[in-house]
Design a protein around this motif. Structure first.
Motif, mmCIF file in Angstrom:
data_model
loop_
_atom_site.group_PDB
_atom_site.id
_atom_site.type_symbol
_atom_site.label_atom_id
_atom_site.label_comp_id
_atom_site.label_asym_id
_atom_site.label_seq_id
_atom_site.Cartn_x
_atom_site.Cartn_y
_atom_site.Cartn_z
ATOM 1 N N ALA A 155 -2.403 1.317 3.449
ATOM 2 C CA ALA A 155 -2.651 2.716 3.739
ATOM 3 C C ALA A 155 -1.601 3.620 3.418
ATOM 4 C CB ALA A 155 -2.824 2.855 5.468
ATOM 5 N N ARG A 156 -0.255 3.212 3.539
ATOM 6 C CA ARG A 156 0.634 4.269 3.095
ATOM 7 C C ARG A 156 0.806 4.454 1.751
ATOM 8 N NH1 ARG A 156 3.440 1.179 7.191
ATOM 9 N NH2 ARG A 156 4.472 -0.269 5.725
ATOM 10 N N VAL A 159 -1.792 6.706 0.643
ATOM 11 C CA VAL A 159 -1.413 8.033 1.046
ATOM 12 C C VAL A 159 -0.689 8.643 -0.334
ATOM 13 C CG1 VAL A 159 -0.012 9.556 2.305
ATOM 14 C CG2 VAL A 159 -1.671 8.151 3.400
ATOM 15 N N GLY A 162 -2.623 9.828 -3.004
ATOM 16 C CA GLY A 162 -3.308 11.338 -2.897
ATOM 17 C C GLY A 162 -4.453 10.936 -1.743
ATOM 18 N N ALA A 163 -4.788 9.838 -1.267
ATOM 19 C CA ALA A 163 -6.184 9.403 -0.493
ATOM 20 C C ALA A 163 -5.657 9.534 1.108
ATOM 21 C CB ALA A 163 -6.359 8.067 -0.677
ATOM 22 N N ASP A 164 -6.751 9.907 1.805
ATOM 23 C CA ASP A 164 -6.605 10.100 3.296
ATOM 24 C C ASP A 164 -7.632 8.732 3.931
ATOM 25 O OD1 ASP A 164 -6.310 10.859 5.870
ATOM 26 O OD2 ASP A 164 -8.111 12.564 5.509
ATOM 27 N N PRO A 165 -6.476 7.672 3.963
ATOM 28 C CA PRO A 165 -7.241 6.492 4.597
ATOM 29 C C PRO A 165 -7.676 6.281 6.088
ATOM 30 C CG PRO A 165 -5.206 5.765 3.882
ATOM 31 C CD PRO A 165 -5.143 7.249 3.558
ATOM 32 N N ILE A 166 -8.655 5.954 6.387
ATOM 33 C CA ILE A 166 -8.937 5.832 7.607
ATOM 34 C C ILE A 166 -9.500 4.554 8.063
ATOM 35 C CG2 ILE A 166 -10.637 6.788 9.593
ATOM 36 C CD1 ILE A 166 -8.890 9.057 8.627
ATOM 37 N N LEU A 182 -11.721 5.818 2.346
ATOM 38 C CA LEU A 182 -10.842 7.154 1.757
ATOM 39 C C LEU A 182 -11.640 8.212 1.434
ATOM 40 C CD1 LEU A 182 -9.217 5.249 -1.391
ATOM 41 C CD2 LEU A 182 -8.587 4.988 1.097
ATOM 42 N N TYR A 183 -11.490 9.297 2.457
ATOM 43 C CA TYR A 183 -12.401 10.478 2.463
ATOM 44 C C TYR A 183 -11.756 11.440 1.548
ATOM 45 C CZ TYR A 183 -14.794 8.560 6.573
ATOM 46 O OH TYR A 183 -15.518 7.857 7.470
ATOM 47 N N ASP A 184 -12.610 12.353 1.245
ATOM 48 C CA ASP A 184 -12.301 13.455 0.343
ATOM 49 C C ASP A 184 -11.540 12.981 -0.840
ATOM 50 O OD1 ASP A 184 -13.750 15.156 2.353
ATOM 51 O OD2 ASP A 184 -11.854 15.052 3.341
ATOM 52 N N PHE A 185 -11.976 12.182 -1.457
ATOM 53 C CA PHE A 185 -11.333 11.416 -2.681
ATOM 54 C C PHE A 185 -12.113 11.608 -3.853
ATOM 55 C CE2 PHE A 185 -9.015 7.283 -4.423
ATOM 56 C CZ PHE A 185 -7.663 8.167 -4.474
#
Ligand SMILES: O=C[C@H](O)[C@H](O)[C@H](O)COP(=O)(O)O
Length: 231
Positions: A155-156, A159, A162-166, A182-185
């Motif tokens: 996850a780090r 990030v 440039g990703a936003d992992p959930i 990975l949202y909004d990617f």
């Protein structure tokens, strides 16, 4: 895994592409043929159609335990991939598909087995309703399957890309692993991104099917028609 469509209208499109897929692969089916079968609500409808031909071909390799169970329920023999050579075709749905036939898959967490079974097939027939047809991949969150102990590390690293992992809480894949979404990617270069993410230590695979995309797309249109596109 339970797969449901949002509306009855969407179900009708999925049913139409499932029937079209059966016609697409029918000429390939002989008593020796084993085909690859995917996972999800659209693949489930294909399995139901395929069930009408049970006994006329050898069987299938499934990309998930859920699909294996459904295939068996229709009287279709399910084979271990290691006991099967090359398969003429793999049929599966997608969460998104772009004009270059690259896809995001794994909304149902079956991405890794899907990618493995697809890799063993000569052709990938993608079956989808028109909501999946996008100009650029990435509106749908991109799934990344990770070894559980590596989840935070991966996850780090994501990030930093440039990703936003959930973390998809409560979901364990058929392989005993976990999923980061990975949202909004937005993904402008799917082949490169597929490879970059896969190189992170602890990643099993990601849901980009770009290096090996679809060969045929059967796309269900709102007017009831099925558009056929070939790569
Ligand atoms: O893990 C699930 C698979 O990749 C599915 O093929 C994908 O999520 C599409 O599923 P559905 O046909 O239910 O939209």
């Amino acid at each position: 895994m339970a797969f449901r469509s949002k509306t009855a209208a969407q179900d009708a499109l999925k049913r139409a592409v499932a029937k079209a897929a059966l016609e697409e692969i029918r000429p390939l089916l002989t008593p020796e043929t084993v085909i690859g079968v995917g996972t999800g609500s659209t693949a489930n409808m294909f399995i139901d159609e395929l069930g009408t031909l049970a006994g006329t071909f050898k069987g299938a390799v499934a990309s998930s335990e859920a699909s294996a169970e459904r295939l068996r329920g229709h009287g279709i023999d399910v084979f271990d991939l290691n006991s099967v050579g090359s398969m003429p075709v793999y049929v599966d749905g997608a969460d998104e598909i772009d004009p270059g036939f690259a896809m995001i898959k794994g909304g149902g967490a079956a991405l890794t087995r899907e990618k493995i079974v697809a890799a063993c097939a000569e052709r990938f027939v993608c079956i989808a309703d028109e909501s999946k047809d996008v100009a650029v991949l990435g509106q749908f969150p991109l799934p990344v399957e990770v070894i559980p102990m590596a989840r935070s590390y991966v996850a780090r690293e994501l990030v930093k890309m440039g990703a936003d992992p959930i973390y998809r809480q409560g979901v364990i894949t058929d392989n005993g692993n976990q999923i980061l979404d990975l949202y909004d990617f937005p993904i402008e270069h799917p082949v490169e991104m597929e490879s970059r993410i896969n190189q992170l230590v602890g990643v099993v695979t990601n849901g980009l099917f770009a290096a090996r995309g679809a060969d045929v797309l059967l796309l269900g249109r709102k007017d009831g028609s099925v558009e056929r596109r070939e790569a």
